[in-house]
Design a protein around this motif. Structure first.
Motif, PDB file in Angstrom:
ATOM      1  N   ASN A  73      -0.015   1.527  -4.057  1.00  0.00           N
ATOM      2  CA  ASN A  73       0.281   2.759  -3.981  1.00  0.00           C
ATOM      3  C   ASN A  73      -0.483   3.472  -3.152  1.00  0.00           C
ATOM      4  O   ASN A  73      -0.456   5.103  -3.311  1.00  0.00           O
TER       5      ASN A  73
ATOM      6  N   LYS B 126      10.615   5.782   2.606  1.00  0.00           N
ATOM      7  CA  LYS B 126      10.559   4.828   3.746  1.00  0.00           C
ATOM      8  C   LYS B 126       8.939   4.702   3.946  1.00  0.00           C
ATOM      9  O   LYS B 126       8.044   5.464   3.397  1.00  0.00           O
ATOM     10  N   ILE B 127       8.552   3.471   4.560  1.00  0.00           N
ATOM     11  CA  ILE B 127       7.203   3.103   5.080  1.00  0.00           C
ATOM     12  C   ILE B 127       7.219   3.077   6.348  1.00  0.00           C
ATOM     13  O   ILE B 127       7.994   2.142   7.205  1.00  0.00           O
TER      14      ILE B 127
ATOM     15  N   GLN C  68       8.084   0.757  -4.189  1.00  0.00           N
ATOM     16  CA  GLN C  68       7.242   1.586  -5.235  1.00  0.00           C
ATOM     17  C   GLN C  68       7.933   2.945  -5.477  1.00  0.00           C
ATOM     18  O   GLN C  68       8.789   3.441  -4.620  1.00  0.00           O
TER      19      GLN C  68
ATOM     20  N   THR D 269      10.391   1.418   0.689  1.00  0.00           N
ATOM     21  CA  THR D 269       9.278   0.865  -0.302  1.00  0.00           C
ATOM     22  C   THR D 269       9.831   0.298  -1.547  1.00  0.00           C
ATOM     23  O   THR D 269      11.136   0.954  -2.096  1.00  0.00           O
TER      24      THR D 269
ATOM     25  N   LYS E 299      -1.129   5.826   0.010  1.00  0.00           N
ATOM     26  CA  LYS E 299      -0.118   6.497   0.736  1.00  0.00           C
ATOM     27  C   LYS E 299      -0.230   6.374   2.110  1.00  0.00           C
ATOM     28  O   LYS E 299       0.705   6.446   3.015  1.00  0.00           O
ATOM     29  N   SER E 300      -1.559   6.109   2.572  1.00  0.00           N
ATOM     30  CA  SER E 300      -1.489   5.607   4.021  1.00  0.00           C
ATOM     31  C   SER E 300      -2.813   4.842   4.148  1.00  0.00           C
ATOM     32  O   SER E 300      -3.885   4.861   3.199  1.00  0.00           O
TER      33      SER E 300
ATOM     34  N   THR F 287      10.036   0.540  10.178  1.00  0.00           N
ATOM     35  CA  THR F 287      10.312   1.266   9.266  1.00  0.00           C
ATOM     36  C   THR F 287      11.096   0.519   8.212  1.00  0.00           C
ATOM     37  O   THR F 287      12.109  -0.073   8.230  1.00  0.00           O
TER      38      THR F 287
ATOM     39  N   TRP G 269       7.334  -8.217   5.326  1.00  0.00           N
ATOM     40  CA  TRP G 269       6.972  -7.532   4.375  1.00  0.00           C
ATOM     41  C   TRP G 269       8.145  -7.861   3.104  1.00  0.00           C
ATOM     42  O   TRP G 269       9.471  -8.158   3.176  1.00  0.00           O
TER      43      TRP G 269
ATOM     44  N   TYR H 210      -0.529   2.349   8.547  1.00  0.00           N
ATOM     45  CA  TYR H 210       0.621   2.422   7.525  1.00  0.00           C
ATOM     46  C   TYR H 210       0.695   3.718   6.853  1.00  0.00           C
ATOM     47  O   TYR H 210      -0.319   4.631   6.831  1.00  0.00           O
ATOM     48  N   GLU H 211       1.827   4.239   6.642  1.00  0.00           N
ATOM     49  CA  GLU H 211       2.137   5.666   6.019  1.00  0.00           C
ATOM     50  C   GLU H 211       3.462   5.703   5.221  1.00  0.00           C
ATOM     51  O   GLU H 211       4.609   5.174   5.647  1.00  0.00           O
ATOM     52  N   ARG H 212       3.246   5.963   4.103  1.00  0.00           N
ATOM     53  CA  ARG H 212       4.573   6.239   3.173  1.00  0.00           C
ATOM     54  C   ARG H 212       5.068   7.650   3.349  1.00  0.00           C
ATOM     55  O   ARG H 212       4.278   8.652   3.238  1.00  0.00           O
TER      56      ARG H 212
END
Length: 795
Positions: free
Chosen positions: A732, A757-758, A794, A792, A734-735, A789, A774, A751-753
């Motif tokens: 979970n 999208k991620i 999650q 996710t 976020k980054s 890109t 992935w 990494y950034e949500r």
């Protein structure tokens, strides 16, 4: 016992493992000294130089240890620990310390070995091997004029003694402890020569040094160049007084303070985090005052228990303690010959007829000079703290060797060192200390082929399962590093360990009980004594758990043999592994419980056996997830009732079994155990659950490696790290922004949500390529920047 001196530039260490031939007269000592006599010696050599040389290289060694000075300046220390067949020497360039005209070279040499028949009760660390007290120095070119010989002068330091703190600690903590890290030091300032390294001889009776060896006697030491860099000697700030019996002492160490005559007083200093350093306490006056410095990982209550590591009220410092007797002089600096480890330092003073002034406290950190090039920074501050604590623990336990605990034992154990090395590879990228360890364990082999479980060590301690883990350690290096000379030179030792085990394969295909201590882990169940874990079937005398260790080693050995062109040996190892895997499945699988038992009687079940069954592919792929679900809870690494649970140490194998089974997304749930530990304000990780003996155990620090290897997902994808695999498991988060060292440089992952999208950016150094994974998708990675890109899963 020397005034605090800075560690100046100009020191270099020769890299290599070649032996140096030494004549009998080159090793020197004091006249009449016994072979195992505990002693501190001062050596000095005066020389006159017409000009300051551009270079003045010397090679230096001693038994046990030396600290080298030139014109009162500290040059360096050594030798790095080894054994008599691989006795290290360091190389220094003395030119930066020399001047035109009169110069003094000086060395403090000591032997604290005492009676080596009583390990843990003598003054020297158990890790210290010794033959007899001696000093050796050889110059090159013009510097040969200072070679060790009768031109060197020597004096005995009578006021310096050593004693093990084991008994005094045991009186307070009662049980559950073992101390083997070397002795307390006591210095009587009245007997000291305070200017022994000065321009002229003063104080103690000086005499010409004599050869250690008779003319026809072979040297017991085979000298080899130290392959490691000098340990750091870095000034760090002392902590803050948090408790004192005199109000004035609250100002120390920030300001000097004076303790009146006929007074007992103490001050407790909190360093705020664990350190490994040389303390240097400067005093004035106070003739015959007794000063005791106690070093404690944490504070204890009256029952010998620890709590929140920040807790002070009603608690006391317990641990090694150095004692100094003041001679009444001005500006006397007392420093132990060996570094200490502590978070809390207590200075206790008992004055007599004169007031004593505590002038200042200086600290010089002493650790292996690792630089943290890898990093982990995420949107979760607690996770970042876990990474930092693990790296600090690793540094505290890394010196001339890795150590299980820089406080309690200072021994380089195979089980601990394997995990420590796996932290070093991605964070620092410096493989020299892991290589030292791999070679040292190989050099410890006995005539039957089995290695020592901890080495260097002056006491025998055979753990055959650690011999199998040593093969795993070589396999780790093979994956992580491109130079496989280390692998090739240790293959004969690997084969001998497998040969050692071969006679213990029973008729049912499993290993029967073998000699020595089959240590696997400290299990948390007090009803299982350590001699009963691992368990052996009463009927067949065989063990599933030790067989699983053997299986892993056979699989790893097959990889190593195959990579070096030994196809026949690789095929033989694979054949044995297949047969053993089938025997484990046939004898150890309990269909009713859906688990692998620890032995064929199927009465004991552990996380250990089941984790290894998954990790080494005994468990079919379609059953692996179910097996792992039966031995763990939803959060952390704890086991459900009826399952023996792993320690912080062995949980590395448990966690990697999950990853091997494709369940790496569970990692951030498992790290909950370390989140819980942060509530006790550890600054380095403990040895075990509950009222742990040790607060400085790097075998518990593997999350620092796994946050890079699992959460950021950076790992080698081929032997020698010729390819990289990036397979993040961010949960979970976020980054995060992470980097791990490869032999070609830093691999970074950002990494950034962003909504549903991620965004993942991967940067590869040089010509390194690899694969990005992935979930069920795989995409190629090229050198340079790669941006993906992905959706996710999650919410």
């Amino acid at each position: 016992m020397k005034s605090a001196m800075g560690f100046l530039a100009g020191v270099s260490v020769t890299i290599g493992l070649w032996a140096t031939q030494v004549s009998a007269e080159e090793w020197i000592t004091a006249p009449g000294l016994g072979k195992t006599e505990t002693v501190v010696l001062h050596f000095r050599r005066e020389i006159d130089l017409k000009n300051t040389p551009a270079h003045f290289p010397v090679e230096v060694s001693a038994d046990n240890r030396f600290i080298l000075y030139v014109n009162g300046q500290r040059v360096g220390q050594g030798p790095a620990r080894g054994d008599l067949a691989h006795w290290r020497y360091a190389t220094f360039d003395l030119a930066p310390y020399l001047k035109r005209g009169h110069n003094v070279l000086a060395a403090e040499v000591w032997n604290a070995s005492g009676d080596i028949s009583k390990p843990g009760l003598k003054g020297a660390p158990m890790a210290q091997i010794s033959a007899r007290t001696g000093f050796w120095l050889r110059g090159e070119g013009a510097s040969q004029a200072v070679d060790s010989g009768p031109q060197w002068r020597v004096s005995v330091q009578p006021g310096h003694s050593f004693a093990s703190p084991f008994i005094s600690i045991l009186k307070v903590l009662k049980t559950g402890i073992w101390f083997a890290a070397g002795g307390n030091e006591a210095v009587d300032g009245n007997k000291a020569d305070w200017n022994w390294a000065g321009d002229k001889e003063t104080g103690a009776a000086w005499t010409a040094a004599v050869p250690v060896l008779a003319a026809d006697e072979a040297a017991p030491w085979t000298l080899v160049a130290d392959p490691l860099p000098p340990m750091s000697y870095t000034p760090i700030k002392p902590g803050k007084a948090v408790r004192s019996t005199l109000p004035i002492l609250k100002a120390f160490p920030g300001k000097s303070v004076t303790i009146p005559a006929n007074t007992e007083a103490s001050v407790l200093i909190d360093q705020t985090e664990m350190v490994a350093a040389y303390p240097e306490l400067t005093l004035s006056g106070g003739k015959e005052a007794r000063v005791t410095v106690t070093y404690s990982e944490a504070l204890y209550d009256d029952k010998g228990h620890k709590a929140d590591r920040n807790s002070i009220e009603g608690r006391k410092a317990v641990g090694p303690a150095d004692v100094f007797i003041a001679d009444g002089g001005i500006g006397r600096t007392y420093r132990p010959l060996w570094w200490r480890t502590w978070r809390y330092m207590e200075i206790s003073v008992k004055t007599v007829d004169q007031a004593l002034t505590l002038d200042r406290l200086k600290l010089h950190e002493d650790v292996y000079p690792f630089a943290a090039k890898g990093y982990f920074r995420s949107s979760d501050p607690e996770l970042n703290r876990i990474w930092d604590i693990g790296w600090r623990t690793l540094k505290i336990d890394a010196h001339e060797t890795f150590m299980d605990s820089a406080y309690w034992e200072q021994l380089q154990y195979v089980g601990d060192t394997r995990l420590e090395s796996l932290i070093v590879y991605p964070v620092s990228g410096d493989p020299r200390l892991p290589v030292q360890a791999i070679d040292a364990f190989g050099q410890s082999a006995h005539a039957d082929g089995m290695i020592e479980s901890a080495y260097p060590s002056n006491s025998k301690n055979i753990i055959p399962t650690f011999g199998l883990l040593w093969i795993g350690m070589i396999h780790d290096y093979w994956m992580q590093q491109p130079d496989h000379a280390v692998v090739r030179r240790n293959l004969p030792g690997m084969r001998r360990i497998l040969d050692w085990y071969a006679p213990y394969v029973s008729g049912n295909g499993l290993l029967k009980q073998n000699p020595e201590w089959n240590f696997v882990d400290w299990v948390g169940d007090p009803s299982i004594p350590r001699e009963k874990f691992p368990s052996f079937d009463p009927a067949s005398g065989t063990s599933c758990l030790t067989s699983l260790f053997y299986l892993g080693a056979l699989q790893q050995a097959a990889d190593l043999e195959g990579s070096t062109g030994e196809a026949a040996l690789a095929a033989s190892d694979k054949e044995k592994a297949v047969s053993l895997s089938a025997a484990i499945q046939n004898n150890c699988w309990d269909e009713k419980r859906g688990l692998y038992a620890d032995d064929p009687s199927k009465t004991i079940f552990s996380q250990h056996a089941n984790a290894l069954a998954v990790l080494y592919d005994v468990a079919p792929k379609d059953k692996a997830a179910d097996v792992l679900s039966r031995i763990t809870l939803a959060k952390g690494i704890d086991a459900p009732e009826g399952i023996l649970e792993s320690s912080y140490y062995f949980s590395w194998y448990l966690i990697h079994a999950f990853d091997h089974a494709g369940l790496g997304d569970r990692y951030l749930d498992q790290v909950q155990t370390w989140r819980d530990l942060t509530k006790l304000n550890y600054t380095t990780w403990p040895e075990q659950r509950g009222n742990t003996r040790s607060d400085t155990h790097a075998w518990s620090a593997h999350p620092t490696a796994d946050l890079l290897g699992m959460v950021a997902g950076i790992s080698p994808n081929a032997p020698g790290y010729t390819s990289v695999r990036v397979a993040p498991h961010p949960g979970n988060l976020k980054s995060f922004d992470a980097a791990a060292m490869s032999p070609k440089g830093l691999v970074t992952v950002e990494y950034e949500r962003i909504g549903a999208k991620i965004r993942v950016a991967v940067r590869l150094p040089g010509d390194l390529s690899g694969v990005f994974e992935w979930h069920d998708k795989s995409m190629p990675l090229k050198p340079g920047v790669n941006v993906f890109t992905v959706p996710t899963t999650q919410p």
